[in-house]
Design a protein around this motif. Structure first.
Motif, PDB file in Angstrom:
ATOM      1  N   ILE A  95       0.845  -1.198   0.000  1.00  0.00           N
ATOM      2  CA  ILE A  95       0.000   0.000   0.000  1.00  0.00           C
ATOM      3  C   ILE A  95       0.879   1.245   0.000  1.00  0.00           C
ATOM      4  O   ILE A  95       0.603   2.207  -0.704  1.00  0.00           O
ATOM      5  CB  ILE A  95      -0.970   0.003   1.199  1.00  0.00           C
ATOM      6  N   MET A  96       1.973   1.213   0.771  1.00  0.00           N
ATOM      7  CA  MET A  96       2.887   2.355   0.801  1.00  0.00           C
ATOM      8  C   MET A  96       3.436   2.647  -0.600  1.00  0.00           C
ATOM      9  O   MET A  96       3.513   3.799  -1.020  1.00  0.00           O
ATOM     10  CB  MET A  96       4.043   2.089   1.772  1.00  0.00           C
ATOM     11  N   GLY A  97       3.785   1.601  -1.328  1.00  0.00           N
ATOM     12  CA  GLY A  97       4.269   1.780  -2.698  1.00  0.00           C
ATOM     13  C   GLY A  97       3.230   2.433  -3.589  1.00  0.00           C
ATOM     14  O   GLY A  97       3.552   3.300  -4.412  1.00  0.00           O
ATOM     15  N   MET A  98       1.972   2.030  -3.424  1.00  0.00           N
ATOM     16  CA  MET A  98       0.884   2.654  -4.197  1.00  0.00           C
ATOM     17  C   MET A  98       0.732   4.121  -3.822  1.00  0.00           C
ATOM     18  O   MET A  98       0.535   4.972  -4.688  1.00  0.00           O
ATOM     19  CB  MET A  98      -0.433   1.916  -3.979  1.00  0.00           C
ATOM     20  N   LEU A  99       0.807   4.406  -2.519  1.00  0.00           N
ATOM     21  CA  LEU A  99       0.688   5.790  -2.056  1.00  0.00           C
ATOM     22  C   LEU A  99       1.782   6.642  -2.675  1.00  0.00           C
ATOM     23  O   LEU A  99       1.535   7.760  -3.136  1.00  0.00           O
ATOM     24  CB  LEU A  99       0.757   5.858  -0.530  1.00  0.00           C
ATOM     25  N   MET A 100       3.003   6.122  -2.683  1.00  0.00           N
ATOM     26  CA  MET A 100       4.127   6.853  -3.276  1.00  0.00           C
ATOM     27  C   MET A 100       3.899   7.059  -4.774  1.00  0.00           C
ATOM     28  O   MET A 100       4.173   8.135  -5.302  1.00  0.00           O
ATOM     29  CB  MET A 100       5.438   6.103  -3.030  1.00  0.00           C
ATOM     30  N   GLY A 101       3.384   6.034  -5.434  1.00  0.00           N
ATOM     31  CA  GLY A 101       3.094   6.148  -6.862  1.00  0.00           C
ATOM     32  C   GLY A 101       2.058   7.211  -7.162  1.00  0.00           C
ATOM     33  O   GLY A 101       2.012   7.765  -8.260  1.00  0.00           O
ATOM     34  N   ASN A 102       1.221   7.496  -6.180  1.00  0.00           N
ATOM     35  CA  ASN A 102       0.191   8.522  -6.327  1.00  0.00           C
ATOM     36  C   ASN A 102       0.603   9.855  -5.704  1.00  0.00           C
ATOM     37  O   ASN A 102      -0.242  10.714  -5.470  1.00  0.00           O
ATOM     38  CB  ASN A 102      -1.125   8.031  -5.717  1.00  0.00           C
ATOM     39  N   GLY A 103       1.896  10.004  -5.401  1.00  0.00           N
ATOM     40  CA  GLY A 103       2.407  11.301  -4.964  1.00  0.00           C
ATOM     41  C   GLY A 103       2.715  11.475  -3.495  1.00  0.00           C
ATOM     42  O   GLY A 103       3.153  12.551  -3.082  1.00  0.00           O
ATOM     43  N   ALA A 104       2.506  10.446  -2.666  1.00  0.00           N
ATOM     44  CA  ALA A 104       2.821  10.591  -1.247  1.00  0.00           C
ATOM     45  C   ALA A 104       4.332  10.696  -1.062  1.00  0.00           C
ATOM     46  O   ALA A 104       5.100  10.038  -1.750  1.00  0.00           O
ATOM     47  CB  ALA A 104       2.285   9.405  -0.443  1.00  0.00           C
ATOM     48  N   SER A 105       4.725  11.520  -0.112  1.00  0.00           N
ATOM     49  CA  SER A 105       6.129  11.660   0.258  1.00  0.00           C
ATOM     50  C   SER A 105       6.394  10.734   1.445  1.00  0.00           C
ATOM     51  O   SER A 105       5.684  10.787   2.442  1.00  0.00           O
ATOM     52  CB  SER A 105       6.402  13.117   0.647  1.00  0.00           C
ATOM     53  N   VAL A 106       7.413   9.883   1.328  1.00  0.00           N
ATOM     54  CA  VAL A 106       7.750   8.942   2.399  1.00  0.00           C
ATOM     55  C   VAL A 106       9.208   9.146   2.784  1.00  0.00           C
ATOM     56  O   VAL A 106      10.092   9.159   1.922  1.00  0.00           O
ATOM     57  CB  VAL A 106       7.508   7.475   1.983  1.00  0.00           C
TER      58      VAL A 106
END
Length: 160
Positions: A106-117
């Motif tokens: 899910i974190m990878g998907m969030l990053m793919g959609n612009g989330a900063s990690v």
């Protein structure tokens, strides 16, 4: 990542997004701020269910237009490591047809959609890992900008 994993993650994101969309109507916020809505999610727990729920809720926020900044500290920092797998997948609730998901997926998907990690500034110096061990796109947080976000009354901070 295998095609089966990618399809499972895509199905999870869609299902989780639908769950989040149902809640969006009850938010009662000012629609004028939809484009500037931000949140800071701080994840420290080593609990698979807590990590999973943090990512599921982050996904729902992102689906509702929130710009996400995710900070991984302590044991949760391991999610940022390239090649890290949390082991077991977690089951989503019966109302959510996503089935099983992993927090790092899910974190990878969030990053793919612009989330900063980012990992906490003290994560790497207190482990055997180096910056090169992090997943592509994951950074190392500087205390100043994180403190700035934490102090900004317009940016909610969620800790798990």
């Amino acid at each position: 990542m295998s095609i089966k994993t990618t399809l499972t993650l895509a199905a999870a994101a869609t299902a989780i997004g639908f769950s989040g969309a149902a809640l969006a109507g009850s938010h009662g916020g000012d629609d004028d701020h939809a484009d500037t809505d931000r949140a800071l999610v701080i994840l420290t727990s080593d609990s698979l269910q807590t990590q999973g729920m943090a990512m599921i809720l982050s996904n729902a926020m992102q689906q509702q237009g929130t710009e996400l900044n995710i900070l991984l500290c302590d044991a949760a920092g391991d999610l940022a490591l390239d090649g890290y797998e949390s082991g077991e997948a977690i089951n989503t609730p019966p109302s959510n047809p996503a089935g099983q998901v992993k927090p790092e997926g899910i974190m990878g998907m969030l990053m793919g959609n612009g989330a900063s990690v980012d990992v906490c500034a003290i994560y790497l110096p207190n482990t055997e890992h180096e910056e090169g061990d992090l997943r592509e796109g994951v950074g190392v947080a500087a205390p100043g900008p994180i403190a700035e976000m934490m102090r900004d009354p317009k940016i909610p901070v969620f800790s798990f």
